[in-house]
Enzyme design. Structure first.
Site, PDB file in Angstrom:
ATOM      1  N   LYS A   1      11.375  -2.633  27.354  1.00  0.00           N
ATOM      2  CA  LYS A   1      10.059  -3.262  27.431  1.00  0.00           C
ATOM      3  C   LYS A   1       9.878  -4.010  28.746  1.00  0.00           C
ATOM      4  O   LYS A   1       8.784  -4.041  29.320  1.00  0.00           O
ATOM      5  CB  LYS A   1       9.866  -4.208  26.243  1.00  0.00           C
TER       6      LYS A   1
ATOM      7  N   TYR B   1      16.330  -2.749  23.564  1.00  0.00           N
ATOM      8  CA  TYR B   1      14.883  -2.764  23.328  1.00  0.00           C
ATOM      9  C   TYR B   1      14.194  -3.652  24.362  1.00  0.00           C
ATOM     10  O   TYR B   1      13.192  -3.262  24.978  1.00  0.00           O
ATOM     11  CB  TYR B   1      14.611  -3.271  21.913  1.00  0.00           C
TER      12      TYR B   1
ATOM     13  N   SER C   1       5.932  -5.478  25.016  1.00  0.00           N
ATOM     14  CA  SER C   1       6.301  -6.348  23.905  1.00  0.00           C
ATOM     15  C   SER C   1       6.563  -7.746  24.444  1.00  0.00           C
ATOM     16  O   SER C   1       6.857  -7.926  25.634  1.00  0.00           O
ATOM     17  CB  SER C   1       7.562  -5.819  23.212  1.00  0.00           C
TER      18      SER C   1
END
Length: 279
Positions: free
Chosen positions: A165, A161, A148
Site C-alpha cells: 500500500k 500488506y 490504505s
C-alpha cells in the site's frame, strides 16, 4: 483541505467512461453504485470472478445505465492487461478514468499479495496511462489508486500488506508529476478499516491467523462501505492531482505527504537548487 471546501472544484462525472478494477468488492460495489447515480456513460468492471447478485444490484441503480464486466485477474501480467484495456478502449472510444481497487490482505502467500496489490496496480495504471497520454495522442484522463491507511501508518502485524500500500502511494505521487505533459491526473485514496470480507481469514506474514476483523470491533473501529464509498466519490470529484486522501470512520481528509529529500540540480539561472519546482 477538508471535505467541506470541495464544492468549488467538483469534477463532473456525467458522461465519463470508467474502468473499475475490483468493482464487485465491498467498497468497490458501493462506489460503483454511486458512479452510476452520477450518470457515468459507461462503467466497466474488471474482476477475477463473476458476481451475479452484485451485477443485478448495480443494474437496478439506473435502468438506463448498464454496467459491463470482463473477467480479469490482476496477476495475469502486462500483456494480458494490455489486451483487455485495448478491448475496452475500442468498445468505449476512450477511457476517461481508471480506478484500481483490487486488493487482498492475507500474507500467507506474500508473492500473491505483492502481485495483486502492487504489481497489478502498476500494470493497470501504466497500460491505461499509455492509452490516455496526451503526448502519445490520447485525450488525458484520471487514475485513482485505492491504497490504505496502512500506507500512512504501517500495520506492524501486516508488514507486507503495508509495503504494497505504501508502494502504491509513492508510485501514484511520482506519476502525478508528469501531468503537465501527459494530461493525466492521479491521486491516492486511503480507506480505513471498513466492514467488508477483506479482513476475513487473514494470515500475517508469519502464516498465523490474525483475526483482525474480530479484534476491530474493539481495538479498531470500522466504517461502513457506504460511508467509505461516499467519501471516495468526494475525493474523486475534488480532482486534485497528486493528492492523498484518507477516508476513515466516515470522514474525508486530504493528507499532506512531506518530501524530505530533493535531488540537487541547477535551476534555469545555472544556480544549484534542491527545490522540486526548479528545472
Amino acid at each position: 483541505m477538508s471535505a467541506n471546501n470541495m464544492e468549488e472544484v467538483l469534477m463532473e462525472l456525467t458522461g465519463k467512461n470508467i474502468v473499475y478494477v475490483g468493482g464487485f468488492g465491498g467498497i468497490g460495489l458501493e462506489t460503483c453504485k454511486q458512479l452510476l447515480q452520477k450518470g457515468v456513460a459507461n462503467l466497466m468492471i474488471l474482476g477475477k470472478a463473476w458476481n451475479e447478485s452484485a451485477y443485478k444490484e448495480l443494474n437496478s441503480v439506473d435502468p438506463q445505465r448498464v454496467c459491463q464486466f470482463i473477467e480479469f485477474d490482476v496477476t495475469c501480467g502486462l500483456e494480458r492487461t494490455r489486451t483487455v484495456f485495448a478491448q475496452i478502449a475500442e468498445k468505449f472510444g476512450n477511457i476517461d478514468m481508471l480506478i484500481n481497487g483490487a486488493s487482498i490482505s492475507d500474507e500467507k502467500d506474500y508473492n500473491l499479495i505483492i502481485a495483486t496489490n502492487f504489481t497489478g496496480t502498476i500494470n493497470a495504471t501504466l497500460v491505461a496511462y499509455d492509452l490516455m497520454d496526451k503526448s502519445r495522442g490520447g485525450k488525458g484522463g484520471v487514475v485513482v489508486n485505492i491504497s490504505s491507511v496502512a500506507a500512512l501508518t504501517p500495520f506492524h502485524v501486516l508488514p507486507i500488506y503495508s509495503a504494497t500500500k505504501g508502494g502504491i502511494l509513492n508510485f501514484t505521487r511520482a506519476l502525478a508529476h508528469l501531468e503537465p505533459k501527459t494530461g493525466i491526473t492521479l491521486y491516492t485514496i486511503c480507506p480505513g478499516i471498513t466492514d467488508t470480507k477483506h479482513w476475513d481469514n487473514v494470515h500475517c506474514f508469519q502464516g498465523k491467523y490474525l483475526g483482525l476483523k474480530e479484534r476491530s470491533r474493539h481495538a479498531f473501529p470500522s466504517q461502513s462501505t457506504l460511508d467509505c464509498a461516499t467519501n471516495i466519490i468526494k475525493a474523486i470529484q475534488a480532482h486534485k492531482n497528486g493528492s492523498t486522501w484518507m477516508c476513515d470512520l466516515g470522514q474525508l481528509k486530504m493528507v499532506e505527504i512531506k518530501n524530505f529529500w530533493f535531488p540537487n540540480k541547477e535551476n534555469k539561472n545555472g544556480e544549484q537548487c534542491c527545490k522540486p519546482e526548479c528545472g
